[in-house]
Design a protein around this motif. Structure first.
Motif, PDB file in Angstrom:
ATOM      1  N   ALA A  14     -79.391   6.289  86.499  1.00  0.00           N
ATOM      2  CA  ALA A  14     -80.365   7.318  86.869  1.00  0.00           C
ATOM      3  C   ALA A  14     -81.792   6.860  86.570  1.00  0.00           C
ATOM      4  O   ALA A  14     -82.675   6.962  87.430  1.00  0.00           O
ATOM      5  N   ASN A  15     -82.010   6.320  85.375  1.00  0.00           N
ATOM      6  CA  ASN A  15     -83.377   5.920  85.032  1.00  0.00           C
ATOM      7  C   ASN A  15     -83.812   4.668  85.773  1.00  0.00           C
ATOM      8  O   ASN A  15     -84.986   4.540  86.137  1.00  0.00           O
ATOM      9  N   ALA A  16     -82.879   3.750  86.005  1.00  0.00           N
ATOM     10  CA  ALA A  16     -83.223   2.553  86.795  1.00  0.00           C
ATOM     11  C   ALA A  16     -83.550   2.966  88.224  1.00  0.00           C
ATOM     12  O   ALA A  16     -84.494   2.461  88.828  1.00  0.00           O
ATOM     13  N   THR A  17     -82.776   3.923  88.760  1.00  0.00           N
ATOM     14  CA  THR A  17     -83.021   4.374  90.128  1.00  0.00           C
ATOM     15  C   THR A  17     -84.368   5.083  90.221  1.00  0.00           C
ATOM     16  O   THR A  17     -85.131   4.855  91.162  1.00  0.00           O
ATOM     17  N   ALA A  18     -84.672   5.938  89.250  1.00  0.00           N
ATOM     18  CA  ALA A  18     -85.954   6.648  89.272  1.00  0.00           C
ATOM     19  C   ALA A  18     -87.102   5.647  89.265  1.00  0.00           C
ATOM     20  O   ALA A  18     -88.044   5.746  90.064  1.00  0.00           O
ATOM     21  N   THR A  38     -83.668  -5.460  99.913  1.00  0.00           N
ATOM     22  CA  THR A  38     -84.864  -5.896 100.612  1.00  0.00           C
ATOM     23  C   THR A  38     -85.746  -6.535  99.557  1.00  0.00           C
ATOM     24  O   THR A  38     -85.931  -5.952  98.492  1.00  0.00           O
ATOM     25  N   GLU A  39     -86.261  -7.732  99.833  1.00  0.00           N
ATOM     26  CA  GLU A  39     -87.164  -8.343  98.839  1.00  0.00           C
ATOM     27  C   GLU A  39     -88.448  -7.517  98.772  1.00  0.00           C
ATOM     28  O   GLU A  39     -89.131  -7.345  99.775  1.00  0.00           O
ATOM     29  N   PRO A  40     -88.775  -6.981  97.617  1.00  0.00           N
ATOM     30  CA  PRO A  40     -89.968  -6.146  97.561  1.00  0.00           C
ATOM     31  C   PRO A  40     -91.239  -6.992  97.582  1.00  0.00           C
ATOM     32  O   PRO A  40     -91.251  -8.125  97.100  1.00  0.00           O
ATOM     33  N   GLU A  41     -92.272  -6.406  98.155  1.00  0.00           N
ATOM     34  CA  GLU A  41     -93.568  -7.060  98.168  1.00  0.00           C
ATOM     35  C   GLU A  41     -94.350  -6.439  97.018  1.00  0.00           C
ATOM     36  O   GLU A  41     -94.387  -5.215  96.900  1.00  0.00           O
ATOM     37  N   VAL A  42     -94.932  -7.271  96.191  1.00  0.00           N
ATOM     38  CA  VAL A  42     -95.687  -6.685  95.077  1.00  0.00           C
ATOM     39  C   VAL A  42     -97.016  -6.155  95.606  1.00  0.00           C
ATOM     40  O   VAL A  42     -97.761  -6.863  96.274  1.00  0.00           O
ATOM     41  N   LYS A  43     -97.254  -4.882  95.335  1.00  0.00           N
ATOM     42  CA  LYS A  43     -98.449  -4.238  95.842  1.00  0.00           C
ATOM     43  C   LYS A  43     -98.890  -3.223  94.800  1.00  0.00           C
ATOM     44  O   LYS A  43     -98.063  -2.624  94.130  1.00  0.00           O
ATOM     45  N   ASP A  44    -100.179  -3.042  94.639  1.00  0.00           N
ATOM     46  CA  ASP A  44    -100.652  -2.066  93.663  1.00  0.00           C
ATOM     47  C   ASP A  44    -100.502  -0.642  94.205  1.00  0.00           C
ATOM     48  O   ASP A  44    -100.515  -0.430  95.417  1.00  0.00           O
ATOM     49  N   GLY A  45    -100.379   0.285  93.302  1.00  0.00           N
ATOM     50  CA  GLY A  45    -100.276   1.682  93.707  1.00  0.00           C
ATOM     51  C   GLY A  45     -99.585   2.481  92.621  1.00  0.00           C
ATOM     52  O   GLY A  45     -99.261   1.952  91.554  1.00  0.00           O
ATOM     53  N   TYR A  46     -99.400   3.756  92.892  1.00  0.00           N
ATOM     54  CA  TYR A  46     -98.713   4.605  91.915  1.00  0.00           C
ATOM     55  C   TYR A  46     -97.863   5.634  92.644  1.00  0.00           C
ATOM     56  O   TYR A  46     -98.171   5.985  93.790  1.00  0.00           O
ATOM     57  N   ALA A  47     -96.786   6.046  92.025  1.00  0.00           N
ATOM     58  CA  ALA A  47     -95.909   7.040  92.647  1.00  0.00           C
ATOM     59  C   ALA A  47     -95.094   7.751  91.592  1.00  0.00           C
ATOM     60  O   ALA A  47     -94.841   7.224  90.509  1.00  0.00           O
ATOM     61  N   LEU A  48     -94.692   8.968  91.943  1.00  0.00           N
ATOM     62  CA  LEU A  48     -93.843   9.775  91.079  1.00  0.00           C
ATOM     63  C   LEU A  48     -92.438   9.791  91.671  1.00  0.00           C
ATOM     64  O   LEU A  48     -92.282   9.857  92.881  1.00  0.00           O
ATOM     65  N   ALA A  49     -91.434   9.702  90.821  1.00  0.00           N
ATOM     66  CA  ALA A  49     -90.062   9.829  91.326  1.00  0.00           C
ATOM     67  C   ALA A  49     -89.292  10.793  90.443  1.00  0.00           C
ATOM     68  O   ALA A  49     -89.453  10.794  89.218  1.00  0.00           O
ATOM     69  N   LEU A  50     -88.476  11.612  91.072  1.00  0.00           N
ATOM     70  CA  LEU A  50     -87.599  12.526  90.353  1.00  0.00           C
ATOM     71  C   LEU A  50     -86.168  12.176  90.712  1.00  0.00           C
ATOM     72  O   LEU A  50     -85.865  11.911  91.876  1.00  0.00           O
ATOM     73  N   VAL A  51     -85.310  12.150  89.708  1.00  0.00           N
ATOM     74  CA  VAL A  51     -83.902  11.841  89.934  1.00  0.00           C
ATOM     75  C   VAL A  51     -83.070  12.832  89.130  1.00  0.00           C
ATOM     76  O   VAL A  51     -83.462  13.207  88.018  1.00  0.00           O
ATOM     77  N   GLU A  52     -81.954  13.267  89.686  1.00  0.00           N
ATOM     78  CA  GLU A  52     -81.068  14.166  88.949  1.00  0.00           C
ATOM     79  C   GLU A  52     -80.078  13.324  88.144  1.00  0.00           C
ATOM     80  O   GLU A  52     -79.124  12.777  88.683  1.00  0.00           O
TER      81      GLU A  52
END
Lengths: 526, 172
Positions: free
Chosen positions: A239-243, A451-465
């Motif tokens: 759960a925490n890795a996914t979030a 998918t190989e992720p591209e490193v890019k700056d930014g911010y985001a919120l994630a919620l997981v149950e």
């Protein structure tokens, strides 16, 4: 701007009122909305959000988020499917909102310890995660503080010990329990004020396991932090890795392959099943009914072994990665999982029948440790604990991520809010999760899992149950490394529910009530 | 006595266990024998969490589920350090737990043995050198044996305890 964004902004505007221009509300990367607020409008705005029945689900501080101010406080509000983050800038002193929104109290104390932010008007100014051995003026999350060993005191003068709430009166005495408990349990301190056998007040003190998770993540490459997210709480590894991965994927614009999401969802549900089974076995052990407990303990061990077969780890560690999964799961293994699910369901029903037809079980479970529905929003209580008290909160339904929009869980809330309700809600969730795994297996798409992720700056919120409820995670990547990793597990908020659920109960029921929520100390203490 | 005799004659009164893991049985038999030799009758273990992520606790708890049921090998988990021969430590030692951890160790009667279980207890793991922890368990008291893993499986822990028995023999 997408239509989604426009309807989202309209929903946000409905909460904040017409005085706030729609142009000021900006969509984030993951469906959340940001609103930068000035100090004069902050107070009325928060009052309005509280009146609109918004829950304050998170409040955290970050440094250097805007150029105009040293600190920014991010207040995360949730109302049904809408998530709004108020960004409030401060130089180091801010007004407290804890009287209006009680869930803010621990959040504010956390910001104070981490960054030295003072909250004017706060009703509780005690330290939270830094216990008294830490030196005065030490605020580890400040960017100027390096993550290196700090000199702490080995002994503390009794006068400087943590001041618990004092409850006095004729016949009231204190029962201190912990941090080291009698069983194989994580450490925490419980201070009971008792009259005879009845609990008049319980105060919980946590953070004995504070190991600096958030600071540890800072300055690391995003990929490296996945293993840190897994260490937030062992039984919430997936759960925490996914979030965390979800937040990074959203802010880097990484599209996760469908197969990876199907498999991730299976792992998330297996984790939930394992956790709920453990809770149920534990509750039955605590009322001295091992016959019932072992029905569930055996299936739980089988789940651990299934986890190991599918992923190589009994806790499914090292599986979730940014962009998908570290490896695929073979077809034969998935078939074996299908067989297991069918058998487990049958065996689980047998166990459940034994338990729920035993009068001594029902006698202890009902009506014990009631959490009132009116507490859910003010304290941000989530997960099965909320769903057993009539709350209709489930991140998988309210903010679906991955494939939960296609594979929808069917939570069955109960209303009594006691131990029996929590036991029963968990039972129905185990059966529901087993069904979901079968549906996911039947619809499993082919293809790659990463998918190989591209490193890019930014911010985001994630919620997981997670198994325990809503886990929140906010990630900010700056110059290719993690600038801030904020994690707030469901346990952090749900602990406060126990303080209320214990009032008027007897001390011997505490282990049972505690187990019926089975909160993570590690996930709270970070 | 009559009851015990009738059990012997009639066979077991319980059902046969559905689960059988031959490797666990073998390790268990070896441990049983070693405990008899080294500790007399039984091995009393007190678990102490000094800052784990709770996965190791779960695995230690699992040792009591019907698959392992380690009590039959002479291993008991006790409620107080005063009853313990062995202290199992999990997690890196946090500053917030160091005091309580020292008191727990001091409360144990001698001879006492300490086993660090899991990577973080062994050497501080991913937290090594950070502000919140002192390091592994050996930073605050002597450690007799380390069982690494993230977390170690129940089988790993049992195998480790067998190694401890061999080590304890040498200290006699």
């Amino acid at each position: 701007m997408a239509t989604d964004d426009r309807s989202g902004i309209t929903a946000v505007q409905g909460l904040v009122g017409p005085e706030i221009a729609a142009s000021r509300i900006t969509p984030g990367c993951n469906g959340e909305y940001y609103l930068h607020v000035g100090e004069t409008e902050f107070g009325p705005l928060v009052t309005s959000l509280a009146l609109h029945k918004c829950a304050l689900i998170g409040l955290f501080c970050t440094e250097g988020f805007v150029s105009a101010s040293r600190f920014s406080l991010l207040y995360v509000f949730e109302y049904k499917a809408t998530v709004l983050i108020l960004v409030r800038n401060t130089g180091g002193v801010a007004t407290s909102v804890a009287r209006l929104l009680p869930s803010a109290s621990w959040f504010e104390r956390e910001c104070r310890d981490g960054f030295g932010i003072e909250f004017d008007g706060a009703f509780d100014e005690r330290r939270l995660f830094l216990h008294e051995t830490y030196p005065e003026g030490f605020h580890p999350l400040l960017k100027s503080v390096r993550n290196e060993p700090v000199a702490t005191r080995s002994a503390v003068d009794p006068a400087e010990e943590y001041p618990f709430r004092k409850v006095t009166g004729v016949g009231i005495y204190q029962v201190p329990v912990g941090p080291v408990h009698a069983g194989i349990i994580e450490p925490g301190h419980f201070r009971f004020s008792v009259i005879g056998e009845k609990i008049f007040n319980l105060e919980i003190r946590m953070f004995y396991k504070h190991r600096g998770i958030e600071k540890l993540a800072e300055g690391k490459r995003p990929q490296e932090v996945v293993r840190i997210a897994e260490a937030v709480s062992g039984d919430e590894t997936v759960a925490n890795a996914t979030a965390y991965c979800c937040a990074v994927e959203k802010c880097t614009g990484t599209a996760v392959p469908d197969r990876a999401w199907y498999l991730r969802t299976i792992l998330l549900e297996l984790e939930r099943i394992g956790s709920h089974l453990g809770d149920q076995a534990g509750m039955l052990i605590d009322i001295a009914f091992p016959l019932g407990a072992n029905q569930f303990a055996v299936i739980r061990e089988d789940v651990f072994r299934m986890n190991a077969l599918l992923t190589g780890s009994r806790f499914m560690r090292g599986m979730v990665e940014i962009g998908g999964l570290s490896k695929d799961i073979r077809k034969e293994q998935l078939e074996e999982l299908g067989t297991f699910v069918r058998q487990a369901r049958k065996r689980y029903r047998v166990g459940l029948k034994i338990v729920l037809s035993t009068s001594s079980v029902l006698d202890r479970f009902a009506p014990t440790g009631i959490i009132k529905k009116s507490l859910l929003r003010p304290l941000n209580i989530t997960g099965p604990a909320a769903r057993a008290s009539g709350g209709r909160v489930d991140v998988r339904v309210n903010h679906p991520y991955g494939v939960y929009d296609r594979c929808v869980p069917a939570p069955k809330p109960l209303h009594d809010g006691d131990v029996l309700s929590r036991f029963t809600v968990k039972a129905s969730e185990i059966l529901d999760s087993l069904d979901m795994i079968e549906r996911l297996l039947a619809a499993m798409p082919d293809g790659t899992v990463k998918t190989e992720p591209e490193v890019k700056d930014g911010y985001a919120l994630a919620l997981v149950e997670s198994a325990r409820g809503e886990n929140l995670c906010w990630v900010w990547i700056r110059n290719g490394v993690v600038e801030r990793y904020k994690v707030r597990t469901a346990s952090f908020c749900n602990w406060q529910a126990i303080e209320h659920a214990l009032q008027g109960e007897i001390v011997p029921d505490f282990p049972l009530i505690n187990k019926s929520l089975n909160l993570s100390y590690a996930g709270t203490d970070l | 006595m009559v009851n015990a005799l009738s059990c012997l004659l009639k066979g077991k009164v319980t059902e046969d266990p559905l689960i059988r893991d031959d490797e666990i049985e073998r390790i268990g038999r070896d441990i049983r024998r070693e405990i008899d030799t080294v500790f007399g009758r039984s091995l009393a273990i007190r678990e102490l969490d000094t800052g784990s992520d709770n996965a190791t606790e779960i695995e230690i708890n699992n040792l009591s589920n019907p698959y392992y049921d380690v009590e039959r090998f002479g291993i008991t988990f006790v409620a107080s350090p005063r009853h313990a021969d062995v202290l199992i430590v999990t997690g890196a030692v946090t500053h917030n737990m160091a005091g309580a951890a020292r008191k727990t160790y001091e409360a144990m009667p001698s001879p006492k043995f300490v086993v660090a279980v899991g990577d973080d207890a062994c050497d501080g793991g991913i937290y090594n050198g950070t502000y919140a922890v002192l390091g592994g368990a050996d930073k605050i008291f002597p450690v007799d044996l380390k069982i690494p893993g993230n977390p170690p499986t129940p089988k790993d822990i049992l195998t480790g305890l067998l190694a401890l028995m061999n080590q304890a023999k040498k200290t006699r």
